[in-house]
Design a protein around this motif. Sequence first.
Motif, PDB file in Angstrom:
ATOM      1  N   HIS A 130       0.859  -1.187   0.000  1.00 15.46           N
ATOM      2  CA  HIS A 130       0.000   0.000   0.000  1.00 15.46           C
ATOM      3  C   HIS A 130       0.889   1.229   0.000  1.00 15.46           C
ATOM      4  O   HIS A 130       1.729   1.401   0.883  1.00 15.46           O
ATOM      5  CB  HIS A 130      -0.889   0.002   1.239  1.00 15.46           C
ATOM      6  CG  HIS A 130      -1.741   1.228   1.366  1.00 15.46           C
ATOM      7  ND1 HIS A 130      -2.114   1.753   2.589  1.00 15.46           N
ATOM      8  CD2 HIS A 130      -2.296   2.047   0.433  1.00 15.46           C
ATOM      9  CE1 HIS A 130      -2.857   2.839   2.402  1.00 15.46           C
ATOM     10  NE2 HIS A 130      -2.979   3.027   1.099  1.00 15.46           N
ATOM     11  N   SER A 131       0.738   2.085  -1.003  1.00 15.78           N
ATOM     12  CA  SER A 131       1.548   3.296  -1.076  1.00 15.78           C
ATOM     13  C   SER A 131       0.847   4.445  -0.360  1.00 15.78           C
ATOM     14  O   SER A 131      -0.295   4.774  -0.671  1.00 15.78           O
ATOM     15  CB  SER A 131       1.786   3.678  -2.539  1.00 15.78           C
ATOM     16  OG  SER A 131       2.464   4.912  -2.603  1.00 15.78           O
ATOM     17  N   TYR A 170      -2.851   0.263  -4.414  1.00 15.89           N
ATOM     18  CA  TYR A 170      -2.322  -0.988  -3.884  1.00 15.89           C
ATOM     19  C   TYR A 170      -1.638  -1.751  -5.013  1.00 15.89           C
ATOM     20  O   TYR A 170      -1.959  -1.577  -6.185  1.00 15.89           O
ATOM     21  CB  TYR A 170      -3.437  -1.871  -3.313  1.00 15.89           C
ATOM     22  CG  TYR A 170      -4.144  -1.278  -2.116  1.00 15.89           C
ATOM     23  CD1 TYR A 170      -3.777  -1.618  -0.818  1.00 15.89           C
ATOM     24  CD2 TYR A 170      -5.190  -0.378  -2.291  1.00 15.89           C
ATOM     25  CE1 TYR A 170      -4.440  -1.080   0.282  1.00 15.89           C
ATOM     26  CE2 TYR A 170      -5.849   0.171  -1.201  1.00 15.89           C
ATOM     27  CZ  TYR A 170      -5.475  -0.189   0.079  1.00 15.89           C
ATOM     28  OH  TYR A 170      -6.121   0.353   1.159  1.00 15.89           O
ATOM     29  N   ALA A 171      -0.731  -2.626  -4.624  1.00 15.19           N
ATOM     30  CA  ALA A 171      -0.110  -3.524  -5.589  1.00 15.19           C
ATOM     31  C   ALA A 171       0.031  -4.892  -4.946  1.00 15.19           C
ATOM     32  O   ALA A 171       0.456  -5.003  -3.794  1.00 15.19           O
ATOM     33  CB  ALA A 171       1.253  -3.006  -6.020  1.00 15.19           C
ATOM     34  N   PRO A 225       4.872  -6.822  -9.963  1.00 11.17           N
ATOM     35  CA  PRO A 225       3.867  -6.064  -9.202  1.00 11.17           C
ATOM     36  C   PRO A 225       2.701  -5.674 -10.103  1.00 11.17           C
ATOM     37  O   PRO A 225       2.896  -5.272 -11.247  1.00 11.17           O
ATOM     38  CB  PRO A 225       4.643  -4.832  -8.736  1.00 11.17           C
ATOM     39  CG  PRO A 225       5.714  -4.644  -9.758  1.00 11.17           C
ATOM     40  CD  PRO A 225       6.013  -5.984 -10.366  1.00 11.17           C
ATOM     41  N   ILE A 226       1.496  -5.803  -9.579  1.00 14.04           N
ATOM     42  CA  ILE A 226       0.294  -5.499 -10.348  1.00 14.04           C
ATOM     43  C   ILE A 226      -0.595  -4.581  -9.520  1.00 14.04           C
ATOM     44  O   ILE A 226      -0.937  -4.901  -8.372  1.00 14.04           O
ATOM     45  CB  ILE A 226      -0.469  -6.787 -10.712  1.00 14.04           C
ATOM     46  CG1 ILE A 226       0.436  -7.715 -11.545  1.00 14.04           C
ATOM     47  CG2 ILE A 226      -1.752  -6.465 -11.466  1.00 14.04           C
ATOM     48  CD1 ILE A 226      -0.178  -9.078 -11.815  1.00 14.04           C
ATOM     49  N   VAL A 227      -0.960  -3.436 -10.074  1.00 14.60           N
ATOM     50  CA  VAL A 227      -1.826  -2.494  -9.376  1.00 14.60           C
ATOM     51  C   VAL A 227      -3.234  -3.065  -9.287  1.00 14.60           C
ATOM     52  O   VAL A 227      -3.776  -3.570 -10.282  1.00 14.60           O
ATOM     53  CB  VAL A 227      -1.856  -1.129 -10.098  1.00 14.60           C
ATOM     54  CG1 VAL A 227      -2.889  -0.214  -9.468  1.00 14.60           C
ATOM     55  CG2 VAL A 227      -0.483  -0.475 -10.043  1.00 14.60           C
ATOM     56  N   ILE A 228      -3.838  -3.001  -8.107  1.00 10.05           N
ATOM     57  CA  ILE A 228      -5.199  -3.486  -7.911  1.00 10.05           C
ATOM     58  C   ILE A 228      -5.979  -2.468  -7.082  1.00 10.05           C
ATOM     59  O   ILE A 228      -5.404  -1.564  -6.481  1.00 10.05           O
ATOM     60  CB  ILE A 228      -5.221  -4.858  -7.204  1.00 10.05           C
ATOM     61  CG1 ILE A 228      -4.546  -4.765  -5.823  1.00 10.05           C
ATOM     62  CG2 ILE A 228      -4.547  -5.913  -8.061  1.00 10.05           C
ATOM     63  CD1 ILE A 228      -4.630  -6.055  -5.034  1.00 10.05           C
ATOM     64  N   TYR A 267       5.962  -0.927  -3.856  1.00  3.92           N
ATOM     65  CA  TYR A 267       5.835  -1.487  -5.201  1.00  3.92           C
ATOM     66  C   TYR A 267       4.942  -0.643  -6.104  1.00  3.92           C
ATOM     67  O   TYR A 267       5.082  -0.690  -7.320  1.00  3.92           O
ATOM     68  CB  TYR A 267       5.317  -2.920  -5.117  1.00  3.92           C
ATOM     69  CG  TYR A 267       6.351  -3.883  -4.590  1.00  3.92           C
ATOM     70  CD1 TYR A 267       7.293  -4.452  -5.438  1.00  3.92           C
ATOM     71  CD2 TYR A 267       6.419  -4.211  -3.241  1.00  3.92           C
ATOM     72  CE1 TYR A 267       8.255  -5.322  -4.963  1.00  3.92           C
ATOM     73  CE2 TYR A 267       7.377  -5.084  -2.755  1.00  3.92           C
ATOM     74  CZ  TYR A 267       8.291  -5.636  -3.622  1.00  3.92           C
ATOM     75  OH  TYR A 267       9.248  -6.490  -3.148  1.00  3.92           O
ATOM     76  N   VAL A 268       4.021   0.102  -5.524  1.00  2.00           N
ATOM     77  CA  VAL A 268       3.180   0.985  -6.341  1.00  2.00           C
ATOM     78  C   VAL A 268       4.053   2.029  -7.027  1.00  2.00           C
ATOM     79  O   VAL A 268       3.927   2.300  -8.223  1.00  2.00           O
ATOM     80  CB  VAL A 268       2.090   1.662  -5.494  1.00  2.00           C
ATOM     81  CG1 VAL A 268       1.294   2.651  -6.331  1.00  2.00           C
ATOM     82  CG2 VAL A 268       1.152   0.617  -4.895  1.00  2.00           C
ATOM     83  N   ARG A 269       4.973   2.622  -6.279  1.00  2.00           N
ATOM     84  CA  ARG A 269       5.885   3.610  -6.859  1.00  2.00           C
ATOM     85  C   ARG A 269       6.862   2.938  -7.827  1.00  2.00           C
ATOM     86  O   ARG A 269       7.222   3.510  -8.854  1.00  2.00           O
ATOM     87  CB  ARG A 269       6.640   4.318  -5.736  1.00  2.00           C
ATOM     88  CG  ARG A 269       7.391   5.553  -6.213  1.00  2.00           C
ATOM     89  CD  ARG A 269       7.963   6.334  -5.072  1.00  2.00           C
ATOM     90  NE  ARG A 269       8.664   7.512  -5.558  1.00  2.00           N
ATOM     91  CZ  ARG A 269       9.792   7.973  -5.044  1.00  2.00           C
ATOM     92  NH1 ARG A 269      10.333   7.380  -4.007  1.00  2.00           N
ATOM     93  NH2 ARG A 269      10.365   9.045  -5.535  1.00  2.00           N
TER      94      ARG A 269
END
Length: 204
Positions: free
Chosen positions: A13-14, A21-22, A35-38, A186-188
Amino acid sequence: MKKIELEIVALSHSITQTHSYAVVLGEVDGLRRLPIVIGGFEAQAIAVALERMQPSRPLTHDLFANFMTTFGIELIEVIIYKLEEGIFFSKLVCHHDHENIEIDSRTSDALAMAVRANCKIYTYENILEAAGLYLEQPEHTGEPDIAEPKVGKVPVNKSIPDSNMGTMSIEELNKLLQKVLEQEDYVRAINIRDEINSRKKKNG
């Protein structure tokens, strides 16, 4: 095409991007991360299953899993089979009445189902090559790198805003990427990875 097995290694969580989230998939016996954005709802659905929590009433993915069990449908595996314009495409491979059936699914939903069914997750080399992140080999400490999936907020380095990435060289972006990966934001990292890939395409 040979399938590459993945496992969920983190749910990130960024705190710099609201509701971002990723879910982070790691290459089994490898150093690459995907990493996958969800969305927030999907992140919650995955977290609930990872933490083995029992909600008072079934969540949507729990309901679907119960439906499959009741009617004798087994989820064999999840395959992330395509990446198109930044969107991952997945399918559920199910077994019913001596027949395998493939069902198209959003990747976030497929992962939420995979955790509940305890089935394997796969992708292909071309997808990992295009969207995967390489983790630098850590020094051996005698402890495993990742003992179990990590869920929750992670620290973020704000020294270099993402808006300034356009002025950075690819070498500087790669160094920033490794630093952000160490912090597990991971979001960044996804944003930096996409900037690097975009530069490589422009440069031919």
